[in-house]
Design a protein around this motif. Structure first.
Motif, short mmCIF file in Angstrom:
data_model
loop_
_atom_site.label_atom_id
_atom_site.label_comp_id
_atom_site.label_asym_id
_atom_site.label_seq_id
_atom_site.Cartn_x
_atom_site.Cartn_y
_atom_site.Cartn_z
N MET A 155 -3.07 -18.11 -4.65
CA MET A 155 -3.45 -16.72 -4.50
C MET A 155 -4.65 -16.43 -5.38
N GLY A 156 -5.43 -15.42 -4.95
CA GLY A 156 -6.53 -14.97 -5.78
C GLY A 156 -6.01 -14.28 -7.03
N ILE A 157 -6.90 -14.04 -7.98
CA ILE A 157 -6.51 -13.52 -9.29
C ILE A 157 -5.81 -12.18 -9.18
N SER A 158 -6.14 -11.37 -8.18
CA SER A 158 -5.52 -10.05 -8.04
C SER A 158 -4.44 -10.02 -6.96
N GLY A 159 -4.06 -11.19 -6.42
CA GLY A 159 -3.09 -11.25 -5.34
C GLY A 159 -1.70 -10.83 -5.78
N LYS A 160 -0.99 -10.18 -4.87
CA LYS A 160 0.38 -9.73 -5.13
C LYS A 160 1.33 -10.49 -4.21
N PRO A 161 2.25 -11.27 -4.77
CA PRO A 161 3.14 -12.11 -3.95
C PRO A 161 3.88 -11.34 -2.87
N ASP A 162 4.35 -10.15 -3.17
CA ASP A 162 5.15 -9.41 -2.20
C ASP A 162 4.34 -8.95 -1.00
N GLN A 163 3.00 -8.95 -1.13
CA GLN A 163 2.14 -8.55 -0.03
C GLN A 163 1.56 -9.73 0.73
N LEU A 164 1.58 -10.92 0.13
CA LEU A 164 0.87 -12.06 0.69
C LEU A 164 1.77 -13.22 1.10
N VAL B 203 8.39 -23.89 -3.11
CA VAL B 203 6.94 -24.09 -3.03
C VAL B 203 6.30 -23.64 -4.34
N THR B 204 5.43 -24.46 -4.89
CA THR B 204 4.68 -24.09 -6.09
C THR B 204 3.58 -23.09 -5.71
N VAL B 205 3.56 -21.96 -6.40
CA VAL B 205 2.57 -20.91 -6.14
C VAL B 205 1.69 -20.77 -7.38
N LEU B 206 0.39 -20.84 -7.16
CA LEU B 206 -0.58 -20.67 -8.24
C LEU B 206 -1.38 -19.39 -8.02
N LYS B 207 -1.64 -18.69 -9.10
CA LYS B 207 -2.61 -17.60 -9.08
C LYS B 207 -3.85 -18.13 -9.77
N ARG B 208 -4.90 -18.37 -8.98
CA ARG B 208 -6.09 -19.03 -9.52
C ARG B 208 -7.00 -18.02 -10.21
N PHE B 209 -8.02 -18.54 -10.89
CA PHE B 209 -8.91 -17.71 -11.69
C PHE B 209 -9.95 -16.98 -10.85
N SER B 210 -10.13 -17.37 -9.59
CA SER B 210 -11.14 -16.75 -8.74
C SER B 210 -10.51 -15.67 -7.86
N GLY B 211 -11.35 -14.93 -7.16
CA GLY B 211 -10.86 -13.88 -6.27
C GLY B 211 -10.44 -14.47 -4.93
N GLY B 212 -10.55 -13.66 -3.88
CA GLY B 212 -10.24 -14.15 -2.54
C GLY B 212 -8.77 -14.04 -2.18
#
Length: 215
Positions: free
Chosen positions: A1-10, A21-30
């Protein structure tokens, strides 16, 4: 997920948790992408002083990457295939597409004096893995309400099973604009180790593993 991503929405959280499943919130947007061994990753790191004609905004960086790098790379790939019905590469609403279908995910990280642009191209993927993603509320107009399966394209459908053609054409294109020096993973890791190692980088990075309880 992007840095501002919200799991419950995506994410389809019950499916993600069920399959661990391993979920990462990365340092970039998108947006959110599914990665597996068939994904092809590219990253460009640019200093603004070296790219005076590229504004430090996602749209400008995407346009540069499409016009100068990936457009010529896919024309090279099209020339290598015997198929006459391969759609042309295009940049459409900040997506790389073949015809009406998206071929991967893009994201940027922009700081003072520089930027990073990375892409995960879908050479192939297991369609079941796309069940981990929900239909995002914010999506490009050209997608409409299409499911992930209807919206995405596997590049191997047009370019065969060997992804070397992608990197061969990408290298050829880059060599026309840059002095390209190829290094091994071992050589790259020596540089990382000299800067303190992967663990130190991870501790300082904004990239984080999303714990199940935080979904």
């Amino acid at each position: 997920m992007g840095i501002s991503g919200k799991p419950d929405q995506l994410l389809d959280i019950p499916t993600v948790k069920r399959d661990r499943v391993t979920v990462l919130k990365r340092f970039s947007g998108g947006g959110t992408v599914v990665l597996d061994p068939s994904s092809l990753w590219t990253t460009f790191i640019g200093r603004t002083a070296h790219f005076p004609d590229v504004e430090s905004y996602p749209t400008s960086i995407m346009r540069w990457s499409a016009d100068a790098i990936f457009g010529p790379s896919f024309r090279c790939m099209n020339a290598s295939t015997s198929s006459s019905d391969t759609p042309e590469f295009q940049l459409r609403e900040n997506d790389y597409v073949l015809g009406p279908r998206k071929m991967g995910g893009n994201a940027q990280s922009i700081i003072k004096g520089g930027w990073l642009h990375h892409t995960s191209f879908l050479w192939d993927y297991d369609q079941r893995n796309m069940e981990y993603l929900s239909l995002p509320s914010k999506r490009p107009d050209y997608r409409g309400d299409r499911s992930h399966d209807e919206f995405l394209v596997k590049l191997n459908q047009y370019y065969g099973t060997d992804s070397d053609v992608f990197f061969d054409c990408l290298r050829t294109t880059c060599e026309q604009s840059f002095d390209v020096a190829e290094v091994s993973v071992a050589e790259a890791m020596e540089v990382v180790d000299g800067l303190g190692g992967m663990q130190q980088w991870f501790e300082k990075s904004r990239t984080r593993i999303v714990a199940p309880d935080d979904m």
